[in-house]
Design a protein around this motif. Structure first.
Motif, short mmCIF file in Angstrom:
data_model
loop_
_atom_site.label_atom_id
_atom_site.label_comp_id
_atom_site.label_asym_id
_atom_site.label_seq_id
_atom_site.Cartn_x
_atom_site.Cartn_y
_atom_site.Cartn_z
N VAL A 220 0.84 -1.09 0.02
CA VAL A 220 -0.01 -0.07 -0.19
C VAL A 220 0.93 1.16 0.12
N SER A 221 0.56 2.17 -0.68
CA SER A 221 1.26 3.28 -0.92
C SER A 221 0.32 4.80 -0.78
N GLU A 222 1.00 5.58 -0.34
CA GLU A 222 0.26 7.18 -0.13
C GLU A 222 0.69 7.75 -1.35
N GLY A 223 -0.15 8.36 -2.17
CA GLY A 223 0.07 9.01 -3.34
C GLY A 223 0.39 7.81 -4.49
N LYS A 224 0.60 8.43 -5.67
CA LYS A 224 0.77 7.71 -6.95
C LYS A 224 2.13 7.16 -7.05
N VAL A 225 2.35 6.29 -6.45
CA VAL A 225 4.01 5.65 -6.53
C VAL A 225 3.79 4.62 -7.40
N GLY A 226 4.73 4.42 -8.54
CA GLY A 226 4.64 3.42 -9.48
C GLY A 226 3.74 3.43 -10.66
N SER A 227 3.81 2.44 -11.39
CA SER A 227 2.88 2.47 -12.76
C SER A 227 1.63 2.45 -12.41
N ARG B 296 -1.51 -0.27 -9.69
CA ARG B 296 -1.84 0.54 -9.00
C ARG B 296 -3.61 0.58 -8.91
N MET B 297 -4.17 0.20 -7.83
CA MET B 297 -5.47 0.15 -7.61
C MET B 297 -5.84 1.36 -6.81
N GLY B 298 -6.92 2.01 -7.21
CA GLY B 298 -7.20 3.10 -6.23
C GLY B 298 -7.79 4.21 -7.08
N PRO B 299 -7.86 5.53 -6.56
CA PRO B 299 -7.43 5.84 -4.91
C PRO B 299 -8.40 5.46 -4.10
N TYR B 300 -7.95 5.07 -2.74
CA TYR B 300 -8.87 4.85 -1.62
C TYR B 300 -8.63 5.90 -0.82
#
Length: 64
Positions: A13-20, A24-28
């Motif tokens: 899980v990451s905060e903000g748009k990290v990675g491709s 990436r699923m979200g945003p939550y």
């Protein structure tokens, strides 16, 4: 307020748009929601499938 994302490839899980975007699923809205992303998706898919099934039920066939 930051957005949270779930990476299905790594399970992280990451905060903000990290990675491709492809991983990436979200945003939550919260970290907890992102951690439960797969459960949330499963529930949404189940609900969507149920709606599709209702839409496919056109009742009795037309009389000939």
């Amino acid at each position: 307020m930051a957005d949270w994302y779930y990476n299905p490839s790594t399970g992280e899980v990451s905060e903000g748009k990290v990675g491709s975007w492809a991983n990436r699923m979200g945003p939550y809205a919260t970290r907890e929601q992102a951690e439960n992303a797969l459960k949330i998706v499963q529930a949404r898919n189940k609900a969507a499938d149920a709606e599709d099934e209702k839409d496919d039920d056109w009742g009795d066939p037309a009389a000939r």
